[in-house]
Design an enzyme around this catalytic site. Sequence first.
Site, short mmCIF file in Angstrom:
data_model
loop_
_atom_site.label_atom_id
_atom_site.label_comp_id
_atom_site.label_asym_id
_atom_site.label_seq_id
_atom_site.Cartn_x
_atom_site.Cartn_y
_atom_site.Cartn_z
N ASP A 113 0.87 -1.17 0.00
CA ASP A 113 0.00 0.00 0.00
C ASP A 113 0.91 1.23 0.00
O ASP A 113 1.43 1.62 -1.04
CB ASP A 113 -0.89 -0.11 1.24
CG ASP A 113 -2.03 0.88 1.27
OD1 ASP A 113 -2.81 0.91 0.32
OD2 ASP A 113 -2.14 1.63 2.26
N SER A 114 1.19 1.82 1.17
CA SER A 114 2.11 2.96 1.23
C SER A 114 3.55 2.51 0.97
O SER A 114 4.37 3.30 0.50
CB SER A 114 2.04 3.63 2.60
OG SER A 114 2.58 2.79 3.59
N GLY A 115 3.85 1.26 1.30
CA GLY A 115 5.22 0.76 1.19
C GLY A 115 5.99 0.84 2.51
O GLY A 115 7.11 0.34 2.60
N ASN A 116 5.40 1.44 3.52
CA ASN A 116 6.11 1.62 4.80
C ASN A 116 6.47 0.28 5.45
O ASN A 116 7.57 0.12 5.96
CB ASN A 116 5.27 2.46 5.77
CG ASN A 116 5.24 3.92 5.36
OD1 ASN A 116 6.26 4.52 5.08
ND2 ASN A 116 4.05 4.49 5.28
N THR A 117 5.53 -0.66 5.45
CA THR A 117 5.78 -1.95 6.09
C THR A 117 6.97 -2.65 5.43
O THR A 117 7.91 -3.08 6.10
CB THR A 117 4.54 -2.85 5.99
OG1 THR A 117 3.43 -2.15 6.54
CG2 THR A 117 4.74 -4.16 6.72
N LEU A 118 6.91 -2.76 4.11
CA LEU A 118 7.96 -3.52 3.43
C LEU A 118 9.30 -2.82 3.46
O LEU A 118 10.34 -3.46 3.60
CB LEU A 118 7.53 -3.85 2.00
CG LEU A 118 6.64 -5.09 1.93
CD1 LEU A 118 6.03 -5.24 0.56
CD2 LEU A 118 7.43 -6.34 2.30
N LYS A 141 -1.00 -1.75 -4.79
CA LYS A 141 -1.82 -0.57 -5.09
C LYS A 141 -0.88 0.57 -5.47
O LYS A 141 -0.51 1.38 -4.60
CB LYS A 141 -2.61 -0.14 -3.86
CG LYS A 141 -3.78 -1.01 -3.49
CD LYS A 141 -4.48 -0.39 -2.28
CE LYS A 141 -5.61 -1.23 -1.78
NZ LYS A 141 -6.17 -0.73 -0.52
N ASP A 169 -8.44 -8.98 5.21
CA ASP A 169 -9.65 -8.85 6.02
C ASP A 169 -10.25 -7.45 5.97
O ASP A 169 -9.63 -6.49 5.53
CB ASP A 169 -9.33 -9.16 7.48
CG ASP A 169 -8.56 -8.01 8.14
OD1 ASP A 169 -7.57 -7.55 7.54
OD2 ASP A 169 -8.97 -7.58 9.24
P1 5GP Z 1 1.73 -0.37 3.88
O1 5GP Z 1 2.74 -0.33 4.98
O2 5GP Z 1 2.28 -0.80 2.54
O3 5GP Z 1 0.96 0.91 3.78
O4 5GP Z 1 0.67 -1.37 4.44
C1 5GP Z 1 0.31 -2.51 3.90
C2 5GP Z 1 -0.70 -3.13 4.84
O5 5GP Z 1 -1.93 -2.39 4.84
C3 5GP Z 1 -1.05 -4.48 4.36
O6 5GP Z 1 -0.18 -5.45 4.89
C4 5GP Z 1 -2.47 -4.65 4.84
O7 5GP Z 1 -2.46 -5.15 6.15
C5 5GP Z 1 -3.04 -3.26 4.85
N1 5GP Z 1 -3.87 -3.00 3.64
C6 5GP Z 1 -3.65 -2.06 2.71
N2 5GP Z 1 -4.61 -2.08 1.76
C7 5GP Z 1 -5.47 -3.05 2.11
C8 5GP Z 1 -6.70 -3.56 1.54
O8 5GP Z 1 -7.20 -3.12 0.49
N3 5GP Z 1 -7.31 -4.58 2.20
C9 5GP Z 1 -6.81 -5.09 3.37
N4 5GP Z 1 -7.49 -6.09 3.93
N5 5GP Z 1 -5.65 -4.66 3.94
C10 5GP Z 1 -5.00 -3.65 3.32
#
Ligand code: 5GP
Length: 187
Positions: A113-118, A141, A169
């Site tokens: 999503d944002s990429g922060n986690t990875l 995304k 979820d």
């Molecule tokens: P990031 O650190 O890339 O923003 O976060 C990714 C995390 O956001 C994913 O591991 C997931 O838990 C959550 N996430 C982002 N978009 C979605 C979505 O459309 N559906 C669900 N269920 N989780 C999402």
Amino acid sequence: MTPSLSIPPLTKDLARVLIDADTISRRVDELAQKINHDYKDITEPLMLVGVLKGSFIFLADLCRRLTVPHVVDFIAISSYGHKGDKRGEVRMLMDTRENLSDHHVLIVEDILDSGNTLSYLIKTFKARNTKSVSTAVFLDKPARHEVPVEIEYMGFEIPDVWVVGYGLDYKEQYRTLPYIAEMYPKK
Ligand code: 5GP
Ligand code: MG
């Protein structure tokens, strides 16, 4: 789509099926073949690290298609600031049981999503004397990226909508749907 016992029907919260189970299965095959090819020469098992909980079904399907030696481990993380103004902050809630040093690591994640986690996980694992750190992510995304992250094995690009199923979820529901469905926007 015809609802059946093996394909649960859409409930009122779900707008449409975005990726059906057959399409998912074919794509996971392709990703596994690529991983089998890329790691064919490793001398010790590939460390698959699943990010709980969202990756558990993707990881289960992916690892059962692997012919390269591998072991499976999990981590749990918590992220803050997804919707706030500040940059996302990530915290490790549960670390791997295995020691990652001197191993090739493949992080398995549900969605970018944002990429922060990875970006946090890649940086953290690279700092542990690993031989390599790569990532397999089921969904992406692109419209939501905030930090650049390099993904070696990507399942599908999707638009900026909330999706559930195949491990993902909404308030802990829908994780076990065999397809990816788009939710109606929250009112
Ligand atoms: P990031 O650190 O890339 O923003 O976060 C990714 C995390 O956001 C994913 O591991 C997931 O838990 C959550 N996430 C982002 N978009 C979605 C979505 O459309 N559906 C669900 N269920 N989780 C999402
Ligand atoms: Mg996740």
